[in-house]
Design a protein around this motif. Structure first.
Motif, short mmCIF file in Angstrom:
data_model
loop_
_atom_site.label_atom_id
_atom_site.label_comp_id
_atom_site.label_asym_id
_atom_site.label_seq_id
_atom_site.Cartn_x
_atom_site.Cartn_y
_atom_site.Cartn_z
N ASP A 1 -1.61 3.10 -16.04
CA ASP A 1 -2.57 2.44 -16.91
C ASP A 1 -3.96 3.05 -16.75
O ASP A 1 -4.70 3.21 -17.73
CB ASP A 1 -2.64 0.94 -16.60
N ILE A 2 -4.32 3.38 -15.53
CA ILE A 2 -5.64 3.99 -15.28
C ILE A 2 -5.71 5.36 -15.94
O ILE A 2 -6.72 5.72 -16.54
CB ILE A 2 -5.94 4.04 -13.77
N LEU A 3 -4.63 6.14 -15.85
CA LEU A 3 -4.61 7.44 -16.52
C LEU A 3 -4.79 7.28 -18.02
O LEU A 3 -5.57 8.02 -18.65
CB LEU A 3 -3.29 8.17 -16.22
N GLY A 4 -4.09 6.33 -18.62
CA GLY A 4 -4.23 6.08 -20.06
C GLY A 4 -5.65 5.65 -20.41
O GLY A 4 -6.20 6.08 -21.44
N ALA A 5 -6.24 4.82 -19.57
CA ALA A 5 -7.61 4.37 -19.80
C ALA A 5 -8.58 5.55 -19.72
O ALA A 5 -9.50 5.65 -20.54
CB ALA A 5 -7.99 3.29 -18.79
N ILE A 6 -8.39 6.43 -18.76
CA ILE A 6 -9.26 7.60 -18.64
C ILE A 6 -9.18 8.45 -19.90
O ILE A 6 -10.20 8.91 -20.42
CB ILE A 6 -8.92 8.42 -17.37
N ASP A 7 -7.98 8.65 -20.41
CA ASP A 7 -7.82 9.42 -21.65
C ASP A 7 -8.62 8.79 -22.79
O ASP A 7 -9.32 9.47 -23.53
CB ASP A 7 -6.35 9.52 -22.04
N TYR A 8 -8.51 7.48 -22.93
CA TYR A 8 -9.22 6.77 -23.99
C TYR A 8 -10.74 6.86 -23.79
O TYR A 8 -11.49 7.15 -24.72
CB TYR A 8 -8.79 5.31 -24.05
N VAL A 9 -11.17 6.61 -22.57
CA VAL A 9 -12.60 6.63 -22.24
C VAL A 9 -13.23 7.98 -22.55
O VAL A 9 -14.29 8.07 -23.17
CB VAL A 9 -12.80 6.27 -20.75
N VAL A 10 -12.55 9.05 -22.15
CA VAL A 10 -13.09 10.39 -22.36
C VAL A 10 -13.10 10.73 -23.85
O VAL A 10 -14.09 11.23 -24.39
CB VAL A 10 -12.30 11.43 -21.53
N LYS A 11 -12.00 10.45 -24.53
CA LYS A 11 -11.89 10.77 -25.96
C LYS A 11 -12.93 10.05 -26.80
O LYS A 11 -13.50 10.60 -27.74
CB LYS A 11 -10.48 10.43 -26.46
N HIS A 12 -13.20 8.78 -26.46
CA HIS A 12 -14.09 7.95 -27.28
C HIS A 12 -15.47 7.74 -26.65
O HIS A 12 -16.25 6.94 -27.18
CB HIS A 12 -13.43 6.60 -27.55
N CYS B 1 0.84 -1.20 0.00
CA CYS B 1 0.00 0.00 0.00
C CYS B 1 0.87 1.25 0.00
O CYS B 1 0.55 2.24 -0.67
CB CYS B 1 -0.92 0.02 1.21
N ARG B 2 1.95 1.21 0.75
CA ARG B 2 2.86 2.36 0.80
C ARG B 2 3.38 2.68 -0.60
O ARG B 2 3.33 3.83 -1.04
CB ARG B 2 4.02 2.07 1.75
N THR B 3 3.85 1.67 -1.31
CA THR B 3 4.35 1.86 -2.67
C THR B 3 3.25 2.38 -3.58
O THR B 3 3.45 3.32 -4.37
CB THR B 3 4.93 0.54 -3.21
N GLN B 4 2.07 1.79 -3.47
CA GLN B 4 0.94 2.20 -4.31
C GLN B 4 0.54 3.65 -4.06
O GLN B 4 0.34 4.43 -4.99
CB GLN B 4 -0.26 1.27 -4.07
N LEU B 5 0.42 4.03 -2.79
CA LEU B 5 -0.04 5.39 -2.48
C LEU B 5 1.03 6.43 -2.76
O LEU B 5 0.71 7.57 -3.12
CB LEU B 5 -0.53 5.47 -1.04
N LYS B 6 2.29 6.08 -2.64
CA LYS B 6 3.36 7.02 -3.03
C LYS B 6 3.29 7.27 -4.55
O LYS B 6 3.49 8.40 -5.00
CB LYS B 6 4.73 6.50 -2.61
N ASP B 7 3.02 6.25 -5.33
CA ASP B 7 2.85 6.40 -6.77
C ASP B 7 1.63 7.28 -7.06
O ASP B 7 1.67 8.15 -7.93
CB ASP B 7 2.71 5.03 -7.44
N LEU B 8 0.56 7.05 -6.32
CA LEU B 8 -0.65 7.86 -6.49
C LEU B 8 -0.37 9.33 -6.16
O LEU B 8 -0.79 10.23 -6.90
CB LEU B 8 -1.78 7.31 -5.63
N GLU B 9 0.33 9.57 -5.07
CA GLU B 9 0.71 10.94 -4.70
C GLU B 9 1.47 11.62 -5.84
O GLU B 9 1.21 12.77 -6.18
CB GLU B 9 1.56 10.91 -3.42
N ALA B 10 2.40 10.89 -6.45
CA ALA B 10 3.21 11.44 -7.54
C ALA B 10 2.36 11.76 -8.78
O ALA B 10 2.74 12.62 -9.58
CB ALA B 10 4.33 10.47 -7.90
#
Length: 190
Positions: free
Chosen positions: A161-172, A51-60
Motif C-alpha cells: 500500500d505504501i508503494l502504491g501511495a508513493i506512486d500516486y504522490v509522485v505522479k500527482h 516485526c519479523r513478518t513485517q521486516l521480511k516483507d520489507l526485505e522482499a
C-alpha cells in the motif's frame, strides 16, 4: 502530571536521528540523501514475531522502494547483539538494521514506549523498555510527509500500500496532509 506527548507535524522538520547499523556503519537522517523519501520503520525488536513478518516483507520489497528513489532503514531500541541476531535469524541480508535507539529519541519521534512482560510467543524475552512500531516517510529536505504511529504491534500498514501511495504522490505531486496545528479553546469548538 506528565509532559505532553510529542507529535510530529507533516511539512515540519523531523528530529535528529542517528543510530548504528548492523555491519559497522551508521544511519543519520540528516545525511540520508534519497531521491524521493526516506522510509523509516521503527520496530519493536527481536522478541516480536509480527516485526519479523513485517521486516521480511520489507526485505522482499527493497528493490521496489529503491526503484522509486526511497532509502529504507529499520530501527529498534535493541542492543547490537539482538540487532545482529535479528538480521541473521530473520534472513534480512540487504535491509539496513539500526539499533540502540535511545528511548529519549524514540519519544521525540512520537513513539510509544512499553515495559517488558517476559517471554513472547516465540520464546524471546522482551527488553525492560522498548518502543512500539511506527512508519515514517521523510522528504529529502528533512520534513515529515507521512507517519503512522502505533501503541500495539498489530494491524500495521502494508508496504504494498505504501508503494502504491508513493506512486500516486509522485505522479500527482500530492501534498503532505495533517499539517494544521490547531488548538481548541473550548469543548464546543469545531
Amino acid at each position: 502530571m506528565t509532559a505532553p506527548f510529542p507529535h510530529l507535524l507533516p511539512r515540519q522538520s523531523v528530529p535528529d536521528l542517528r543510530v548504528p547499523i548492523v555491519g559497522g556503519r551508521s544511519y543519520d537522517i540528516r545525511k540520508d540523501a534519497p531521491a524521493t523519501f526516506s522510509l523509516i520503520v521503527f520496530h519493536r525488536g527481536l522478541h516480536c514475531p509480527i516485526c519479523r513478518t513485517q521486516l521480511k516483507d520489507l526485505e522482499a520489497k527493497l528493490g521496489d522502494f529503491e526503484r522509486r528513489g526511497v532509502s529504507v532503514v529499520a530501527i529498534s531500541t535493541d542492543n547490537e547483539e539482538r540487532a545482529l541476531q535479528t538480521g541473521l535469524d530473520w534472513q534480512l541480508p540487504h535491509l539496513r538494521i539500526g539499533y540502540g535507539l535511545p528511548l529519549q529519541v524514540a519519544r521525540q519521534w512520537g513513539l510509544y514506549i512499553s515495559r517488558g512482560r517476559g517471554s513472547t510467543s516465540i520464546g524471546i524475552n522482551e527488553p525492560d523498555l522498548f518502543s512500539e512500531p511506527a512508519i515514517y516517510l521523510v522528504r529529502p529536505d528533512g520534513t515529515l510527509y507521512f507517519g503512522s504511529v502505533q501503541t500495539m504491534p498489530f494491524a500495521r500498514p502494508h508496504f504494498a500500500d505504501i508503494l502504491g501511495a508513493i506512486d500516486y504522490v509522485v505522479k500527482h505531486d500530492y501534498p503532505a496532509r495533517g499539517e494544521a496545528d490547531v488548538t481548541f479553546e473550548s469543548a464546543g469548538a469545531n
